[in-house]
Design an enzyme around this catalytic site. Structure first.
Site, short mmCIF file in Angstrom:
data_model
loop_
_atom_site.label_atom_id
_atom_site.label_comp_id
_atom_site.label_asym_id
_atom_site.label_seq_id
_atom_site.Cartn_x
_atom_site.Cartn_y
_atom_site.Cartn_z
N SER A 537 0.82 -1.21 0.00
CA SER A 537 0.00 0.00 0.00
C SER A 537 0.85 1.26 0.00
O SER A 537 0.32 2.37 -0.05
CB SER A 537 -0.92 0.02 1.23
OG SER A 537 -0.15 -0.02 2.43
N HIS A 558 -3.43 -3.75 -5.19
CA HIS A 558 -3.68 -3.32 -3.82
C HIS A 558 -5.16 -3.54 -3.46
O HIS A 558 -6.04 -2.81 -3.93
CB HIS A 558 -3.30 -1.85 -3.64
CG HIS A 558 -3.47 -1.36 -2.24
ND1 HIS A 558 -3.82 -0.07 -1.94
CD2 HIS A 558 -3.36 -2.01 -1.04
CE1 HIS A 558 -3.91 0.06 -0.63
NE2 HIS A 558 -3.63 -1.09 -0.06
N GLU A 570 -6.94 -1.44 -6.57
CA GLU A 570 -6.00 -0.58 -7.28
C GLU A 570 -4.99 -1.46 -8.00
O GLU A 570 -4.34 -2.30 -7.37
CB GLU A 570 -5.26 0.34 -6.31
CG GLU A 570 -6.15 1.36 -5.63
CD GLU A 570 -5.38 2.21 -4.63
OE1 GLU A 570 -5.72 3.38 -4.47
OE2 GLU A 570 -4.43 1.68 -4.00
N ASN A 608 -4.93 6.14 -0.69
CA ASN A 608 -4.14 6.71 0.40
C ASN A 608 -3.67 8.13 0.07
O ASN A 608 -3.43 8.95 0.97
CB ASN A 608 -2.93 5.82 0.71
CG ASN A 608 -3.35 4.54 1.41
OD1 ASN A 608 -4.38 4.48 2.07
ND2 ASN A 608 -2.55 3.49 1.25
#
Length: 640
Positions: A537, A558, A570, A608
């Site tokens: 991540s 991800h 992702e 993120n």
């Protein structure tokens, strides 16, 4: 039998006798296989990668030719074809409708109408509505037809719902009211005719698709896993607009109707039969034959469509003033608790249903429904929810413009085996969706038996819960379990298992040197085509791929925890990742049931990177002394 029922039977039988006389004069045989087409009677670029919206090979959809029926000159061929084989050939070569296949008529006069629009799934667009009216005029003016069966010409799909794009494109949402009224006028005209209507459902019948069937006299669905029925409009900030709020409570009862409309839940065949939402559940090979047989029986009066009888308890709850009062009180409290008043659609659905129960006129009920629909369509909440829906739809395989060159591997040897390194919460979750939704054979590997046992227990608990709730059959449970091959570092044969692996997904600790070590080890035991995906991540993909033997096969996949519940995936290629590897990864992610987005190899990737600013601001507020409870309440109030 009351007088109106007797009169209806006489009307239907008179049409049937007329049809049989005409058939006898034409020399046709009484055989279901003698089908004749109605044509024989009438003629964020910095973060997201370029493939984030569309990534798989383009699926071409041949656009059907417009109707060949000349309404102005009333051109038509001979009304009765004596050569069914010739008629069938003409049916294939001369498509009369864009959204329907050419109508076939059985020797007993049952018209089989199959939805088959130009898109990969059937939807009810404004154009489709207009063509449906022309089609109904053709059917209702044909004295040979005694009943109608509605089904789909596309496999595993009935109608997915209304075309949301049409609604989104209208600036003044009040102008949608007469459009909806025209549609419900057509449905009422169909329902009030003496022709029995039978819906033969295979695959999803959602939104407007289910509402279409609710206007029919009889509904049959298949027991296929792909068959599901529902009214998901609330998820788009809307309410059912084609008579759903009027017809559904009459068929399944007020409580079940509220459950379906307020949650958008999808009802499976067994539950649909229990509720009375469908009258029969059959296997797919029997669907059309059974639907035609029912249509024939309804037409000749040997069968009368009835609704499921309501229990005394449900009668007391749903059909008395006191019972209804308690229902509204309970439902409104639940909606307020779950939405905090932020979503207007559930409250509007309750309002429309309440008002409809106090009226006897169907026209008045439909007026309230479409006015409520237009009001919701104009809300910013609906606009935002539709935007999310369209974004997710654009990420599906059949809604794309990007083309990848096929290779020998992807065309001749599709990916079948996935290896997951690490049997923790994340690794076990990836293994679950790979086996359960993707149908892949999964190698689940951990360092020792203790770690592996935790992963196996996770799978057993999740699948066991589904089995107990009857969301999975024992057969499916056994298949999924058999697709998991548990391995540890001490399993001597593990390199042989990996020698036939198509994709390796590592879900180990966030340590760059460890991930490089695992990548090097995997390259030594896997074939040249094997993809290596890291579930990192935070670590740049290019750093993990640096110095490896096959950097073109390396990318990031991800997942989010818990993997079986979180839809987003992702997929992060680095500059050296090959297009074929990206395509294969997208196909695998989609088969796992994920909404895949292609993300650039930048810090934080996408999620993120978006989350970072929130965390920075929250940390500053906490440092300044703002209570956590107040922060939590404020963010919830904001809509997060």
């Amino acid at each position: 039998m009351n007088s109106s029922t007797t009169r209806m039977m006489l009307l239907r039988n008179s049409r049937r006798v007329s049809a049989w006389r005409s058939l006898a004069a034409a020399g046709t045989t009484s055989n279901y296989s003698a089908l004749r087409p109605i044509s024989s009677l009438f003629t964020a670029s910095n973060i997201l990668g370029p493939q984030s919206k569309s990534y798989l090979s383009t699926v071409s959809n041949a656009t059907a030719s417009p109707s060949n029926f000349d309404h102005q000159h009333h051109t038509c061929s001979h009304p009765f074809s004596t050569n069914a084989a010739t008629a069938a050939i003409e049916s294939e070569s001369k498509r009369q409708y864009q959204y329907f296949q050419n109508v076939q008529i059985t020797s007993s006069g049952v018209a089989i109408v199959k939805f088959d629009g130009p898109k990969s799934v059937n939807t009810i667009s404004f154009e489709m509505k207009d063509e449906a009216r022309r089609l109904w005029q053709d059917i209702s003016s044909n004295s040979e037809i005694t009943a109608v069966v509605y089904s789909s010409g596309k496999p595993n799909t009935f109608i997915a719902g209304a075309d949301i794009g049409d609604i989104a494109a209208i600036e003044d949402k009040q102008t949608v009211i007469p459009i909806i009224q025209d549609a419900t006028n057509l449905f009422q005209e169909m329902s009030k005719s003496e022709l029995p209507l039978v819906a033969a459902i295979d695959g999803p019948a959602l939104g407007g698709g289910l509402e279409w069937t609710l206007w029919c006299d009889y509904r049959i669905c298949t027991d296929s896993p792909s068959t599901k029925l529902g009214l998901p409009e609330v998820k788009l900030g809307l309410l059912p607009g084609f008579g759903g709020t009027v017809n559904l409570p009459n068929i399944v009862g007020l409580q079940n109707a509220l459950d379906m409309m307020l949650t958008g839940k999808e009802v499976r065949p067994k539950q649909a039969k229990k509720w009375g939402l469908v009258d029969e559940v059959v296997s797919l090979p029997s669907l059309e034959k059974r639907a035609v047989a029912v249509a024939e029986s309804l037409a000749n009066g040997s069968m009368i469509a009835t609704r499921k009888k309501k229990s005394w308890m449900n009668y007391a709850i749903e059909d008395t003033t006191l019972g209804q009062s308690q229902v509204w009180k309970t439902v409104e409290a639940k909606v307020q608790k779950s939405t905090d008043g932020k979503y207007p659609a559930p409250l509007k659905i309750i309002e429309v249903l309440k008002a409809g129960l106090g009226l006897s006129s169907t026209d008045e009920k439909l007026t309230i429904e479409r006015e409520g629909f237009a009001a919701l369509a104009a809300t910013p909440e609906s606009e935002a929810l539709i935007g999310i829906f369209e974004g997710m739809t654009s990420c599906k395989p059949k809604n794309n413009n990007t083309t990848f060159s096929p290779t020998a591997h992807t065309t001749q040897n599709p990916d079948k085996r996935i290896a997951v390194l690490g049997a923790g919460l994340m690794g076990a979750g990836i293994a679950q969706v790979s086996a359960e939704k993707g149908g892949f054979e999964v190698l689940l590997k951990d360092r020792d038996l203790a770690g592996l046992a935790k992963g196996e227990a996770y799978l057993d608990d999740n699948w066991g819960a589904k089995l107990k709730k009857r969301r999975m059959t024992q057969y499916q449970y056994n298949i999924h379990k058999s697709n998991i091959i548990p391995l540890t570092d001490s399993t001597k044969s593990w390199p042989k298992h990996f020698a036939k692996t198509d994709l390796v997904i590592e879900a180990v600790f966030e340590d760059l040197s460890l991930k490089r070590q695992i990548l090097s080890q995997m390259e030594s035991v896997t074939p040249a085509h094997t993809i290596f995906a890291t579930n990192t991540s935070a670590i740049p993909i290019r750093d993990i791929a640096e110095g490896c033997a096959r950097p073109a096969n390396v990318l990031g996949m991800h997942y989010f925890s818990p993997v079986p519940n979180m839809p987003l995936l992702e997929i992060i290629p680095h500059d050296g990742t090959s297009p074929e590897v990206l395509e294969r990864s997208l196909r695998i992610g989609t088969k796992q049931g994920k909404t895949c987005i292609v993300v650039k190899d930048v810090p934080g990737f996408y999620v993120n990177r978006c989350l970072g600013p929130y965390l920075v601001e929250v940390s500053a507020l906490v440092k300044d002394g703002v209570p956590l409870e107040k922060l939590d309440a404020s963010m919830k109030e904001f809509g997060m």
